[in-house]
Design a protein around this motif. Sequence first.
Motif, mmCIF file in Angstrom:
data_model
loop_
_atom_site.group_PDB
_atom_site.id
_atom_site.type_symbol
_atom_site.label_atom_id
_atom_site.label_comp_id
_atom_site.label_asym_id
_atom_site.label_seq_id
_atom_site.Cartn_x
_atom_site.Cartn_y
_atom_site.Cartn_z
ATOM 1 N N ARG A 74 -1.505 -6.419 -6.210
ATOM 2 C CA ARG A 74 -0.094 -6.293 -5.837
ATOM 3 C C ARG A 74 0.183 -4.957 -5.186
ATOM 4 O O ARG A 74 0.959 -4.854 -4.243
ATOM 5 C CB ARG A 74 0.801 -6.476 -7.067
ATOM 6 C CG ARG A 74 0.752 -7.922 -7.566
ATOM 7 C CD ARG A 74 1.772 -8.216 -8.609
ATOM 8 N NE ARG A 74 3.115 -8.058 -8.034
ATOM 9 C CZ ARG A 74 4.155 -7.606 -8.725
ATOM 10 N NH1 ARG A 74 4.052 -7.316 -9.990
ATOM 11 N NH2 ARG A 74 5.324 -7.480 -8.146
ATOM 12 N N GLN A 75 -0.440 -3.896 -5.739
ATOM 13 C CA GLN A 75 -0.169 -2.566 -5.206
ATOM 14 C C GLN A 75 -1.453 -1.736 -5.180
ATOM 15 O O GLN A 75 -2.110 -1.579 -6.191
ATOM 16 C CB GLN A 75 0.890 -1.861 -6.054
ATOM 17 C CG GLN A 75 1.324 -0.539 -5.462
ATOM 18 C CD GLN A 75 2.694 -0.137 -5.939
ATOM 19 O OE1 GLN A 75 3.650 -0.300 -5.210
ATOM 20 N NE2 GLN A 75 2.796 0.376 -7.146
ATOM 21 N N LEU A 76 -1.765 -1.232 -3.992
ATOM 22 C CA LEU A 76 -2.886 -0.333 -3.790
ATOM 23 C C LEU A 76 -2.323 1.068 -3.597
ATOM 24 O O LEU A 76 -1.511 1.284 -2.696
ATOM 25 C CB LEU A 76 -3.698 -0.754 -2.558
ATOM 26 C CG LEU A 76 -4.754 0.222 -2.050
ATOM 27 C CD1 LEU A 76 -5.862 0.444 -3.089
ATOM 28 C CD2 LEU A 76 -5.339 -0.274 -0.730
ATOM 29 N N ALA A 103 -1.227 -2.169 -13.565
ATOM 30 C CA ALA A 103 -1.887 -3.089 -12.635
ATOM 31 C C ALA A 103 -2.206 -2.462 -11.275
ATOM 32 O O ALA A 103 -2.856 -3.095 -10.445
ATOM 33 C CB ALA A 103 -1.008 -4.323 -12.432
ATOM 34 N N ASP A 104 -1.760 -1.232 -11.038
ATOM 35 C CA ASP A 104 -2.023 -0.592 -9.749
ATOM 36 C C ASP A 104 -3.521 -0.386 -9.550
ATOM 37 O O ASP A 104 -4.227 0.049 -10.464
ATOM 38 C CB ASP A 104 -1.336 0.774 -9.654
ATOM 39 C CG ASP A 104 0.163 0.680 -9.517
ATOM 40 O OD1 ASP A 104 0.683 -0.415 -9.204
ATOM 41 O OD2 ASP A 104 0.837 1.714 -9.724
ATOM 42 N N TYR A 105 -3.991 -0.680 -8.358
ATOM 43 C CA TYR A 105 -5.361 -0.379 -7.972
ATOM 44 C C TYR A 105 -5.330 1.022 -7.382
ATOM 45 O O TYR A 105 -4.623 1.275 -6.410
ATOM 46 C CB TYR A 105 -5.868 -1.386 -6.941
ATOM 47 C CG TYR A 105 -7.349 -1.253 -6.654
ATOM 48 C CD1 TYR A 105 -8.262 -2.134 -7.214
ATOM 49 C CD2 TYR A 105 -7.829 -0.237 -5.830
ATOM 50 C CE1 TYR A 105 -9.623 -2.022 -6.959
ATOM 51 C CE2 TYR A 105 -9.186 -0.114 -5.573
ATOM 52 C CZ TYR A 105 -10.078 -1.005 -6.136
ATOM 53 O OH TYR A 105 -11.421 -0.878 -5.882
ATOM 54 N N LEU A 106 -6.073 1.942 -7.972
ATOM 55 C CA LEU A 106 -6.058 3.338 -7.535
ATOM 56 C C LEU A 106 -7.319 3.667 -6.752
ATOM 57 O O LEU A 106 -8.430 3.556 -7.275
ATOM 58 C CB LEU A 106 -5.927 4.271 -8.737
ATOM 59 C CG LEU A 106 -5.897 5.773 -8.418
ATOM 60 C CD1 LEU A 106 -4.695 6.126 -7.532
ATOM 61 C CD2 LEU A 106 -5.859 6.590 -9.713
ATOM 62 N N ILE A 150 0.856 -1.180 0.000
ATOM 63 C CA ILE A 150 0.000 0.000 0.000
ATOM 64 C C ILE A 150 0.892 1.231 0.000
ATOM 65 O O ILE A 150 1.800 1.348 0.820
ATOM 66 C CB ILE A 150 -0.931 0.032 1.223
ATOM 67 C CG1 ILE A 150 -1.861 -1.175 1.214
ATOM 68 C CG2 ILE A 150 -1.737 1.337 1.249
ATOM 69 C CD1 ILE A 150 -2.761 -1.283 2.435
ATOM 70 N N GLN A 151 0.620 2.124 -0.944
ATOM 71 C CA GLN A 151 1.321 3.401 -0.983
ATOM 72 C C GLN A 151 0.294 4.517 -0.860
ATOM 73 O O GLN A 151 -0.742 4.496 -1.530
ATOM 74 C CB GLN A 151 2.096 3.568 -2.289
ATOM 75 C CG GLN A 151 3.277 2.641 -2.398
ATOM 76 C CD GLN A 151 4.191 3.003 -3.553
ATOM 77 O OE1 GLN A 151 4.101 4.074 -4.134
ATOM 78 N NE2 GLN A 151 5.075 2.096 -3.895
ATOM 79 N N LEU A 152 0.589 5.465 -0.004
ATOM 80 C CA LEU A 152 -0.225 6.663 0.153
ATOM 81 C C LEU A 152 0.510 7.789 -0.548
ATOM 82 O O LEU A 152 1.592 8.182 -0.126
ATOM 83 C CB LEU A 152 -0.428 6.969 1.644
ATOM 84 C CG LEU A 152 -1.211 8.230 2.000
ATOM 85 C CD1 LEU A 152 -2.626 8.181 1.431
ATOM 86 C CD2 LEU A 152 -1.255 8.408 3.513
ATOM 87 N N TRP A 153 -0.066 8.241 -1.669
ATOM 88 C CA TRP A 153 0.544 9.312 -2.455
ATOM 89 C C TRP A 153 -0.175 10.613 -2.148
ATOM 90 O O TRP A 153 -1.401 10.657 -2.118
ATOM 91 C CB TRP A 153 0.426 9.036 -3.946
ATOM 92 C CG TRP A 153 1.238 7.886 -4.449
ATOM 93 C CD1 TRP A 153 2.027 7.038 -3.746
ATOM 94 C CD2 TRP A 153 1.319 7.449 -5.807
ATOM 95 N NE1 TRP A 153 2.604 6.110 -4.569
ATOM 96 C CE2 TRP A 153 2.177 6.339 -5.849
ATOM 97 C CE3 TRP A 153 0.739 7.880 -6.993
ATOM 98 C CZ2 TRP A 153 2.479 5.664 -7.019
ATOM 99 C CZ3 TRP A 153 1.028 7.208 -8.162
ATOM 100 C CH2 TRP A 153 1.900 6.112 -8.180
ATOM 101 N N SER A 154 0.600 11.670 -1.965
ATOM 102 C CA SER A 154 0.014 12.969 -1.661
ATOM 103 C C SER A 154 0.806 14.078 -2.341
ATOM 104 O O SER A 154 2.031 14.097 -2.266
ATOM 105 C CB SER A 154 0.005 13.191 -0.140
ATOM 106 O OG SER A 154 -0.626 14.402 0.186
ATOM 107 N N GLN A 158 -11.377 9.135 -13.220
ATOM 108 C CA GLN A 158 -11.800 8.069 -14.135
ATOM 109 C C GLN A 158 -10.881 6.858 -14.033
ATOM 110 O O GLN A 158 -11.335 5.720 -14.145
ATOM 111 C CB GLN A 158 -11.827 8.574 -15.579
ATOM 112 C CG GLN A 158 -12.986 9.499 -15.862
ATOM 113 C CD GLN A 158 -12.976 10.015 -17.286
ATOM 114 O OE1 GLN A 158 -11.918 10.166 -17.906
ATOM 115 N NE2 GLN A 158 -14.156 10.305 -17.803
ATOM 116 N N ARG A 159 -9.594 7.082 -13.833
ATOM 117 C CA ARG A 159 -8.623 5.983 -13.719
ATOM 118 C C ARG A 159 -8.818 5.203 -12.427
ATOM 119 O O ARG A 159 -8.535 4.013 -12.348
ATOM 120 C CB ARG A 159 -7.202 6.567 -13.806
ATOM 121 C CG ARG A 159 -6.050 5.656 -13.367
ATOM 122 C CD ARG A 159 -5.909 4.402 -14.196
ATOM 123 N NE ARG A 159 -4.726 3.638 -13.865
ATOM 124 C CZ ARG A 159 -4.624 2.779 -12.847
ATOM 125 N NH1 ARG A 159 -5.621 2.592 -12.008
ATOM 126 N NH2 ARG A 159 -3.495 2.109 -12.652
#
Length: 157
Positions: free
Chosen positions: A98-100, A67-70, A3-7, A116-117
């Motif tokens: 694999r990656q959220l 493949a990232d789940y956004l 899990i990555q938290l992007w800001s 939309q993504r």
Amino acid sequence: MKIQLWSIGKENDPYIREGIALYQKRLQHYVDFELKLIPTVKQAGSLSVPELKKQEARIIMDMLQPADYLLALDEHGKMMTTVQFSDFLQQRTNASTRQLIILIGGAFGLDPSLLQRAQLQLSLSPLTFPHQLVRLIMTEQLYRAYTVLNREKYHHQ
């Protein structure tokens, strides 16, 4: 699952950094977690809001893998209880995600292309919070969700 938290935005103030570090340390027992700060677009003040959001979206889209789940945080997104959020995380694990990526937008929110993504748009509250505080809230909520999944005593129902 990772899990990555992007800001988008500036470095955290010391009290936020301390809180995130606390929950990040606790989270390491359950999941691979990382906070990734995305610098603000250069000369953001000279851009219109739509152009700024488009430029932020380009940067983020370049970082995303197919493949990232956004999961996009957005004021118009779905609201969940802690238990529902825990169930969501379990579903992502069961689906072999694999990656959220949990995305906190810039000062003016997210560009429509990112919404939309996103496979899921989530609202934390009808209230407005500072972005730095949302980073701390999301880190704590991830920890809380994993304690629910592991039937630990942190969350009271």
